[in-house]
Design an enzyme around this catalytic site. Structure first.
Site, PDB file in Angstrom:
ATOM      1  N   CYS A  79     105.965 -32.753  65.836  1.00  0.00           N
ATOM      2  CA  CYS A  79     105.984 -32.965  67.292  1.00  0.00           C
ATOM      3  C   CYS A  79     106.429 -34.384  67.608  1.00  0.00           C
ATOM      4  CB  CYS A  79     104.591 -32.685  67.870  1.00  0.00           C
ATOM      5  SG  CYS A  79     104.536 -32.931  69.653  1.00  0.00           S
TER       6      CYS A  79
ATOM      7  N   CYS B  33     104.619 -35.981  70.548  1.00  0.00           N
ATOM      8  CA  CYS B  33     103.218 -36.374  70.278  1.00  0.00           C
ATOM      9  C   CYS B  33     103.166 -37.636  69.427  1.00  0.00           C
ATOM     10  CB  CYS B  33     102.466 -35.284  69.513  1.00  0.00           C
ATOM     11  SG  CYS B  33     102.737 -33.625  70.082  1.00  0.00           S
ATOM     12  N   ASP B  34     104.011 -37.704  68.392  1.00  0.00           N
ATOM     13  CA  ASP B  34     103.849 -38.736  67.361  1.00  0.00           C
ATOM     14  C   ASP B  34     104.942 -39.808  67.367  1.00  0.00           C
ATOM     15  OD1 ASP B  34     101.664 -37.297  66.468  1.00  0.00           O
ATOM     16  OD2 ASP B  34     102.852 -36.099  65.076  1.00  0.00           O
TER      17      ASP B  34
END
Ligand code: NDP
Length: 304
Positions: free
Chosen positions: A134, A137-138
């Site tokens: 992701c 997300c990261d």
């Protein structure tokens, strides 16, 4: 007893809920762990007509719309569906992972798909410590660093563009000689971005690191690629593990329905990316959500 329990809170499930609740049917969305499914991870939508904000913003807007018409939401993952048939009356029980039971006349499965995992040496060991599925997300953790993106579809190219705003360098590794599956506009943006380099005909054989995290990856031809992080975008697999084998899947593991329809069996319907032949686009998932809702409403009205 619910009229309809909808599994999944992505665009398919939320659209279905809007239609069933507006039709006066007692509706529960069992929304998975988090609202929005894969849509929630999209920083900015460009191809959903009428909405130019984030994917999560769209999901929140749709959830509010559903609640206005009485839809209930519970955020838990479905673990099992049981079917009961007595004197021609069919009912279902959906159980979530904590064992809580939800009785219902019909079920719409809109559980979507999850990223396919990278099967190379070391990949499992470094999941969450350098390997990510992701980018939104990261990606932030790789600000100023060097990352690889694996894949050649729209997801990989979108991820690379997103990461190029944060990382110092982004290398896309694609196993084919061109991006044959990706949209033209994304390919042009990749070409124009000086931080992104494309390595075609390239596959990994191993990822390597130490206690501090990832240090490098090795390709099948033995080339060493230094990197701090690897973002994997190599397609998706349908989320159907909670369903028994009796329900037919296609080669990609997606659920097969009546021709051109959403029905699997009486009272059980499918919508969105988990449906065989669904093109994975938000607008299409929403369309199938509407179809499944209309099929479920008509089924309930016929079996009063
Ligand atoms: P795709 O299936 O489109 O692409 C997967 C990519 O990963 C392909 O390039 C494939 O290579 C490669 N791949 C598959 N398995 C491996 C492996 N084991 N090792 C290395 N590479 C591998 O998946 P996406 O997730 O990109 O997209 C899924 C759907 O969602 C598509 O329909 C896409 O259009 C849609 N989508 C649309 C977006 C949009 O903005 N319109 C954004 C994101 C997704 P190969 O080509 O060789 O098979």
């Amino acid at each position: 007893m619910y009229d309809i329990v909808i599994l999944g809170s992505g665009p398919a499930g939320l659209t279905a809920a809007l239609y069933t609740a507006r039709a006066g049917k007692k509706t529960l969305v069992l929304g998975g762990e988090k609202l929005g499914g894969q849509t929630a991870g999209i920083p900015k939508l460009e191809n959903y007509p009428g909405w130019a904000g984030s994917g999560l913003g769209l999901a929140e807007f749709m959830k509010n719309q559903c609640e206005t018409f009485g839809t209930e939401f519970i955020f838990a993952e479905a673990a099992k569906i049981e079917r009961r048939e007595e004197s021609e009356k069919i009912e279902y029980s959906v159980f979530d992972k904590s064992g809580t039971e939800y009785k219902t006349k019909t079920v719409i499965i809109g559980t979507g798909a999850s990223p396919r995992k990278l099967e190379v040496k070391g990949a499992k060991d470094f999941f969450g410590k350098g390997i990510s599925y992701c980018a939104t997300c990261d990606g932030f953790f790789y600000t100023g660093k060097h990352v690889l993106v694996i894949g050649g579809g729209n997801s990989a190219l979108n991820d690379a563009l997103y990461l190029a705003d944060l990382a110092d360098s982004v290398k896309i590794l694609h196993r084919k000689s061109s991006f044959s599956r990706a949209e033209h506009i994304l390919i042009e943006r990749i070409k124009a971005n000086p931080k992104i380099q494309c390595l075609f005909n390239t596959e990994l054989s191993e990822v390597v690191g130490d206690t501090t995290g990832l240090t490098h990856a090795i390709t099948k031809t033995g080339e060493k690629l230094d990197c701090d992080g690897i973002f994997v975008a190599i397609g998706h697999e349908a989320n159907t593990d909670f369903l028994s084998e009796e329900y037919k899947r296609d080669v990609l593991g997606r659920l097969v329905c009546d021709a051109n329809g959403t029905r699997i069996t009486d009272g059980l319907f499918v919508a969105g990316d988990v449906r065989s032949d669904c093109k994975m686009q938000i607008v299409i998932a929403g369309g199938w959500g509407c179809e499944a809702a209309m099929d479920a409403i008509s089924y309930i009205n016929q079996h009063k």
